[in-house]
Scaffold this motif. Structure first.
Motif, PDB file in Angstrom:
ATOM      1  N   GLY A 100      -6.844 -12.474  -1.211  1.00  0.00           N
ATOM      2  CA  GLY A 100      -7.604 -12.653   0.035  1.00  0.00           C
ATOM      3  C   GLY A 100      -7.609 -11.408   0.908  1.00  0.00           C
ATOM      4  N   GLN A 101      -8.436 -11.480   1.968  1.00  0.00           N
ATOM      5  CA  GLN A 101      -8.529 -10.344   2.908  1.00  0.00           C
ATOM      6  C   GLN A 101      -7.317 -10.332   3.830  1.00  0.00           C
ATOM      7  N   LEU A 102      -6.892  -9.126   4.198  1.00  0.00           N
ATOM      8  CA  LEU A 102      -5.713  -9.027   5.066  1.00  0.00           C
ATOM      9  C   LEU A 102      -6.124  -8.660   6.487  1.00  0.00           C
ATOM     10  N   THR A 103      -5.305  -9.068   7.459  1.00  0.00           N
ATOM     11  CA  THR A 103      -5.556  -8.700   8.856  1.00  0.00           C
ATOM     12  C   THR A 103      -5.283  -7.205   9.040  1.00  0.00           C
ATOM     13  N   GLU A 104      -5.704  -6.664  10.187  1.00  0.00           N
ATOM     14  CA  GLU A 104      -5.331  -5.288  10.532  1.00  0.00           C
ATOM     15  C   GLU A 104      -3.811  -5.237  10.677  1.00  0.00           C
ATOM     16  N   PRO A 105      -3.170  -4.121  10.266  1.00  0.00           N
ATOM     17  CA  PRO A 105      -1.713  -4.061  10.409  1.00  0.00           C
ATOM     18  C   PRO A 105      -1.284  -4.056  11.872  1.00  0.00           C
ATOM     19  N   ARG A 106      -0.187  -4.746  12.190  1.00  0.00           N
ATOM     20  CA  ARG A 106       0.381  -4.640  13.536  1.00  0.00           C
ATOM     21  C   ARG A 106       1.876  -4.403  13.416  1.00  0.00           C
ATOM     22  N   LYS A 107       2.431  -3.813  14.479  1.00  0.00           N
ATOM     23  CA  LYS A 107       3.845  -3.445  14.438  1.00  0.00           C
ATOM     24  C   LYS A 107       4.718  -4.652  14.720  1.00  0.00           C
ATOM     25  N   ALA A 156       0.867  -1.193   0.000  1.00  0.00           N
ATOM     26  CA  ALA A 156       0.000   0.000   0.000  1.00  0.00           C
ATOM     27  C   ALA A 156       0.891   1.226   0.000  1.00  0.00           C
ATOM     28  N   ASN A 157       0.455   2.262  -0.643  1.00  0.00           N
ATOM     29  CA  ASN A 157       1.220   3.497  -0.675  1.00  0.00           C
ATOM     30  C   ASN A 157       1.357   4.054   0.743  1.00  0.00           C
ATOM     31  N   PRO A 216      -5.827  -2.990   1.588  1.00  0.00           N
ATOM     32  CA  PRO A 216      -5.377  -3.639   0.357  1.00  0.00           C
ATOM     33  C   PRO A 216      -5.626  -5.147   0.424  1.00  0.00           C
ATOM     34  N   LYS A 217      -5.696  -5.765  -0.742  1.00  0.00           N
ATOM     35  CA  LYS A 217      -5.918  -7.219  -0.814  1.00  0.00           C
ATOM     36  C   LYS A 217      -4.563  -7.934  -0.853  1.00  0.00           C
TER      37      LYS A 217
END
Ligand code: GAP
Length: 456
Positions: free
Chosen positions: A116-123, A100-101, A109-110
């Motif tokens: 497929g669907q992506l999880t929420e971003p984590r650090k 993703a930009n 984003p896929k």
């Protein structure tokens, strides 16, 4: 890119790590030619920094340091983490900024692999943990260094005092760094164990801008002087949101790899981030005192931070040429694709090939072995007697060997040999008694045809 990877494996530049066990994710071993080439890159950098500049000294600090260093440097906290997302279907993991930009809001984003669907971003922190001490339960946790420069900051005062330096001055270091990268790809471009060549320039805050500009130009010129094509290099101002946590200003030197533009080296204005944080956390005042003006201040640091593995890859990509139908017009030769690795003379892993014209004439082989023994203490040489002479020349061109020395039947009579130039394929006749000096001159860049009797 695939061609470079297969050349590296086939000709002994780079091998996958632990290959007989199926490899080990994103770790690579440098083979006989790879290690020579990498050492040549390091030597070129060291000479440039230490010999060609005033007031820069070297250092080789330990990889393992107190974990307090990494606490103070910001590497254990938010500063040194990537945003990670995982695909809910195929479970592949990605760095968010790769799919993703980074400037835009996160827009769900896929998955680039399966949609497929992506999880929420984590650090995800990139530091590699390790245990120090013989008893696991009592051992202290520390980290493999993620950048060599922290060893320089730890020794800033030791070096300043022991070498009686005055600001501005620099400390240069080459060494391994480790990062638990989320995605590793593009061969040795992004790996988990890599080598850095870093120089930290300590200067008065008022002069930081001037030196930032100076080092930016110096470092770009270094790559150009190694023969990398101008069109394949660029400087990129890194916007604030992409900058590392310690940087006030960053410019990247980028190379146009076959997979796109990628960072080779970062020039950072680190301000007083490092020395002031280490002062605060250690209780040791690392401010500099100007003996004349009595001013006491934290020097600003201008950093030049390059990756040896990335330089290695860029130099290989840049030098790699494929010639359809081959270069040899005098013989029928292969007429398939010929490879020429047009490496700079300083960087080429093999400088001289020694070739007996044929291998079934003992006198000729004996003479060629004598020539090999004569040259071997002075240059990286390779002796090769297998296959036709044309095929052997091509094998040498493919790994960038600067010159080939052929012992033929006439050599037995006149004690002279034929030297062939890799790039022009021109040939000269040179007496064995002057061979070492002639090769030295070739490597120093003297005009090839003027160094012996040209052969038509
Ligand atoms: N001390 C500053 C610093 O480490 P960086 O931009 O994170 O800055 C500097 O890294 C250079 O180190 C990069 O330009 C690159 O050449 C190299 N590098 C960083 N991570 C790497 C990796 N995972 N694999 C190979 N080289 C890497």
């Amino acid at each position: 890119m695939q061609k470079i990877i297969s050349l590296c494996k086939r000709r002994g530049f780079v091998f996958p790590s632990s290959e007989i066990y199926g490899g080990f994710s994103s770790c690579y071993d440098f083979g006989p030619l790879g290690v020579e080439m990498k050492n040549n890159i390091k030597k070129a950098w060291w000479e440039e920094m230490i010999r060609n500049h005033e007031n820069i000294v070297g250092l080789d600090a330990a990889i393992l340091m107190s974990p307090k260093v990494w606490q103070a440097s910001g590497h254990l906290t938010a500063g040194f983490a990537d945003l990670l997302v995982e695909c809910k279907s195929c479970h592949k993991r990605f760095r968010l900024d790769e799919i993703a930009n980074p400037k835009s809001e996160i827009r769900n984003p896929k998955c680039p692999e399966c949609g497929g669907q992506l999880t929420e971003p984590r650090k995800f922190n990139l530091m590699m943990k390790t245990l120090v001490g013989p008893v696991e339960e009592e051992a202290a946790t520390t980290y493999l260094r993620a950048e060599t420069c922290q060893g320089i900051f730890m020794n800033y005062e030791n070096v300043l005092n022991s070498m009686r330096l005055k600001i501005p001055f620099g400390i240069a270091q080459i060494g391994k760094s480790f990062r638990n990268e989320i995605t590793t790809k593009n061969f040795v471009f992004r790996i988990r164990e890599f080598e850095q060549m870093e120089m930290e320039w300590f200067c008065h805050p008022k002069e930081a801008e001037k030196y930032f500009d100076y080092w930016k130009k110096e470092r770009l010129n270094w790559y150009l002087n190694l023969g990398i094509k101008k069109d394949n290099l660029r400087l990129r101002e890194v916007p604030k949101e992409e900058r590392p946590h310690y940087a006030k200003e960053t410019v990247d030197i980028e190379y146009k790899f076959p997979f796109g533009w990628g960072e080779l080296e970062a020039i950072n204005n680190r301000g007083d981030f490092d020395l002031s944080n280490h002062s605060k956390n250690s209780g040791k005042d690392l401010r500099y005192v100007d003996e004349q003006t009595k001013e006491r201040y934290f020097p600003y640091i201008i950093e030049t931070s390059g990756g040896i593995d990335r330089s290695f890859l860029a130099i290989l990509c840049d030098a790699h040429q494929e010639i359809k139908g081959g270069r040899t017009k005098t013989t029928k030769a292969v007429k398939e694709i010929e490879v020429l690795l047009k490496l700079d003379k300083k960087i080429a892993p093999i400088k001289v090939a020694i070739l007996p014209l044929v291998k079934n004439k003992p006198e000729l082989v004996k003479k060629a072995r004598e020539v090999y023994q004569l040259l071997k203490p002075h240059f990286v040489c390779q002796y090769d007697e297998l296959g036709s002479i044309g095929r052997r020349y091509r094998r040498m061109d493919e790994v960038g060997t600067i010159t080939s020395v052929t012992c033929d039947f006439q050599t037995l009579e006149d004690n002279a040999v034929t030297l062939r130039d890799r790039d022009s394929m021109k040939q000269i006749r040179v007496e064995i008694s002057t061979l070492k000096d002639t090769i030295q001159k070739i490597l120093e860049g003297e005009e090839f045809l003027k160094l012996g009797k040209p052969i038509k």
